[in-house]
Design a protein around this motif. Sequence first.
Motif, PDB file in Angstrom:
ATOM      1  N   LEU A 327       0.809  -1.143   0.030  1.00 43.40           N
ATOM      2  CA  LEU A 327       0.166   0.013   0.146  1.00 43.40           C
ATOM      3  C   LEU A 327       0.923   1.325  -0.005  1.00 43.40           C
ATOM      4  N   ARG A 328       0.807   2.135  -1.080  1.00 43.69           N
ATOM      5  CA  ARG A 328       1.671   3.241  -1.178  1.00 43.69           C
ATOM      6  C   ARG A 328       0.851   4.484  -0.954  1.00 43.69           C
ATOM      7  N   LYS A 329       1.173   5.679  -0.552  1.00 45.55           N
ATOM      8  CA  LYS A 329       0.350   6.719  -0.412  1.00 45.55           C
ATOM      9  C   LYS A 329       1.147   8.025  -0.765  1.00 45.55           C
ATOM     10  N   PHE A 330       0.604   8.738  -1.418  1.00 47.48           N
ATOM     11  CA  PHE A 330       1.491  10.016  -2.025  1.00 47.48           C
ATOM     12  C   PHE A 330       0.387  11.271  -2.234  1.00 47.48           C
ATOM     13  N   GLY A 331       1.069  12.331  -2.096  1.00 46.32           N
ATOM     14  CA  GLY A 331       0.278  13.524  -2.120  1.00 46.32           C
ATOM     15  C   GLY A 331      -0.375  13.892  -0.618  1.00 46.32           C
ATOM     16  N   SER A 332      -1.290  14.897  -0.723  1.00 44.69           N
ATOM     17  CA  SER A 332      -1.889  15.272   0.567  1.00 44.69           C
ATOM     18  C   SER A 332      -3.173  16.054   0.398  1.00 44.69           C
ATOM     19  N   GLY A 333      -4.151  16.141   1.312  1.00 49.33           N
ATOM     20  CA  GLY A 333      -5.555  16.697   0.901  1.00 49.33           C
ATOM     21  C   GLY A 333      -6.141  16.080  -0.179  1.00 49.33           C
ATOM     22  N   ASP A 334      -6.889  17.002  -0.866  1.00 48.28           N
ATOM     23  CA  ASP A 334      -7.220  16.731  -2.007  1.00 48.28           C
ATOM     24  C   ASP A 334      -6.854  15.720  -2.878  1.00 48.28           C
ATOM     25  N   SER A 335      -5.221  15.778  -3.054  1.00 49.73           N
ATOM     26  CA  SER A 335      -4.530  15.608  -4.294  1.00 49.73           C
ATOM     27  C   SER A 335      -4.067  13.775  -3.438  1.00 49.73           C
ATOM     28  N   LEU A 336      -4.492  13.413  -2.375  1.00 49.79           N
ATOM     29  CA  LEU A 336      -3.893  12.476  -1.970  1.00 49.79           C
ATOM     30  C   LEU A 336      -4.418  11.210  -2.701  1.00 49.79           C
ATOM     31  N   THR A 337      -3.438  10.206  -2.990  1.00 49.97           N
ATOM     32  CA  THR A 337      -3.667   9.189  -3.844  1.00 49.97           C
ATOM     33  C   THR A 337      -2.885   7.910  -3.212  1.00 49.97           C
ATOM     34  N   THR A 338      -3.910   6.853  -3.403  1.00 51.07           N
ATOM     35  CA  THR A 338      -3.244   5.466  -2.701  1.00 51.07           C
ATOM     36  C   THR A 338      -3.394   4.434  -3.835  1.00 51.07           C
ATOM     37  N   VAL A 339      -2.308   3.863  -3.648  1.00 45.70           N
ATOM     38  CA  VAL A 339      -2.173   2.695  -5.097  1.00 45.70           C
ATOM     39  C   VAL A 339      -1.885   1.379  -3.924  1.00 45.70           C
TER      40      VAL A 339
END
Length: 851
Positions: A327-339
């Motif tokens: 599980l990877r997370k990058f960005g923050s707030g409304d631009s947060l994306t999880t792969v």
Amino acid sequence: MNRQLSSNNLMANFFSFSEIDLLVFGLIVLFNVSLAVSAAYAQPLSRPSVVGSVRDAAGKPVEFATVLLLKTGDSAPATSSVTSQSASAAKLVKGAVGDAHGRYVFDNIGPGTYQVAAQMVGYQKTTSALFTVVADQPEVKVPPITLLQSSQTLGEVTVAAKKPFIEQLPDKTVINVENSIVSAGGTALEVLEKAPGILVDNQNDRITLKGREGTLIMIDGKPTYLSAQEVVNLLRNTPSNGVESIELITNPSARYDAAGNAGIINIRLKRGSRKSGTNGSSTLGAGYGRFPKASAGLTLNHRAGGLNVFGNYNYDYRESFGSVDALRKFGSGDSLTTVNNLGYRPSTAQNHTFKVGADYALSKRTSIGVMANGLISNNQATIDNKNLVYDAKGQLEQTVTMINVSTRGTNRLATNVNFKHTFDTLGRELTVDADYSRVTIQPQDNMRTRYLGTGGEETQPELIQRNRPPSTVTIRAAKADYVHPLHQGGRLEAGGKISYVTSDNDVRFETLTENGYVADPQRTNHFLYDETITAGYLNANRDWGKWSVQAGIRAEHTRSLENSVTLSKVIDRNYLNLFPSAFLTYKANQDHQWRASYSRRIDRPNYQDLNPFVYVMDPYTYNQGNPFLRPQYTNAFQVSYTYRNETNISLSYNHTTDVITGVNEQQERVMRVTTVNLAALDNINLSVSLPLKPTNWWNLQPSANVFWNAYNAEFAGQRLDYRQLSANLTLNQSFILPYGLTAELSGFYNSPSVYGMMHFRGMGQLSVGLQKSLWDKAATLRLNVSDILHTMRSGGTLNFASTNLSFISQWESRVARLTFTYNFGNRNLKTARQRRSGVEDEQNRIGGGNN
């Protein structure tokens, strides 16, 4: 720079060394010659020799018997006796090994009353009558000593002399694979997982020893010169049926290569029996976990007089799988994306390993040997990667899948020529080795990537790519070791070595277009790496009663040339390092021994980490090398206590600078995995091994390694000071059961640990095995089950800078195996001479061409 010109220049570099190379190598040669000349002219005045022979009851010579010269008092009885009390109370003067004709010689013997004791496995120990040596005698002939055969059979001796699975010695730990029930039918890598202090990270293909990266992996005393990933693959494809033992040495002396800041792992392959005549063994095995496995092997040995010919072959077939949930997370707030990456990798491997060689005794003091061992491996895998992309609200945005049909062929051939000459019975000897090995790796990746919307529709055209990254590593090496005994129990050793390693890695990454496959310039690169290391060492030791001191210095000059042909970029490095070592031992009595040691070591970046090419792991992850990596250096200190050569307690401190460490960097939606130098790592380790025997049928060997790792570095503009207290616990038990059954129960646990910016969770396993001897102990049937509780799961988290990652992976660790071994041929225990170098005699040194 074209390839032909580069090859010519590199060959010229091999045959025309730099001025520093010539200086170091010339000093080594001059020093060895001067030692030999001075020793020849400094021999003491000739004193009498004691000669004799050892025979059996039929009057035939007993080959290579162990003979001891004992000095006794005049009151001892002047008769031959099998159990002579005078012999047991006498003082040992010298030891020797008889030749192929049963003859022995003790040179330079002073006046006095003596007795000779002879012994041989399978015979009763026998002593001669007393005799007197006077100063004016040129030679004293001892009447032939007759050895009577012991009533023990092969099977009985084997049971009594069986070594434990884990053998703890003062200077190393030995994993005796050959007789282990739980290791039968597995791989060398699976055996390493059970070793105390070892952590095998199958997800990232790395091996740590007592919490430290940077182990020097050797096979039969020869460095593999492969990258960490290739070493793991090599061990993963080496069947345990072909392995005799694995040695773990955490603080080597100056006679070892300076590489391996965490120490040395030496894998000794089987070479056959050392008994006279013709003998051998055959092995058949089968296993099943989620997929089937099968193995077969044959070992042969023939010894007659001074000639010994040996060989073995092992075939291993295995189907297995591996999976990962990351599980990877990058960005923050409304631009947060999880792969969410879900990967599944079923694979099939077929491996052929072999070893063949011969030793010949030119005389009782001179021997030569040749040996070759190799691996032919073919692996096929289908890697199914599914990436689920979620937005900041947790809604599925896209699914990206990549199917990689991968094949991998590996061929390894290593050859050795060895010469050994013993100048006298005092222990003066010269050993020379010449080695050549070549590893060819032929991987192929065929990747198909699809981009799917939330409804499963294609959102963009599929991407078809292929990768052909063949690589070849060629090693040429030569070394010489000279041992010179000094007066009053001292010893001086010197030697030199030169190695020339070339690596050719030609990565061709291509994308399918309307006009066919087109090379991707960002991922295609022809990379050449050449390394010449010239080394010399001087080592001395001396005993003073209960004290023993050893000190040494090793000099290594390194010339490396990195050539990215595609990028027209060359990095030339040239450096000289000194590596001191010192050991102080206090032996209070036969039960108690204390030891303190210090050594300095180096780890050079491997060619794969230096290669700047890009390797695609999945659509959101790629690996890239770093051509600017520097070597890392370690200062290692250790104190230890040994009780009865069984219980061992050690405390060590290791300080490493320019730590070579893998790191992860999040770059928008893609993660870059690379290797960098971090400032420093401190490691403190407490190791305890305590064998126990509650009853005569139950043996336990628990061990614990507790270590503290502390990183002190900066990366990506942030402070990295991760610290972690971790432990590796192992417990191995053996049982003697009724009806000729024996059993083993083996388990280990690795607690949570830290590596660079990654925190790993704990994991462990429990394995059980049962053995039955058949047909008057000529055959053995073994049944074992590994990871019976199915607890082998690797997992970890990374939360540093802009990178946020967690994962858990598993593989086919729970497998049931049935292995049948049959021993045939001569079972007589008239053991022939076992070749050991003087280094092994003094420090259990790894090395020697045909050990």
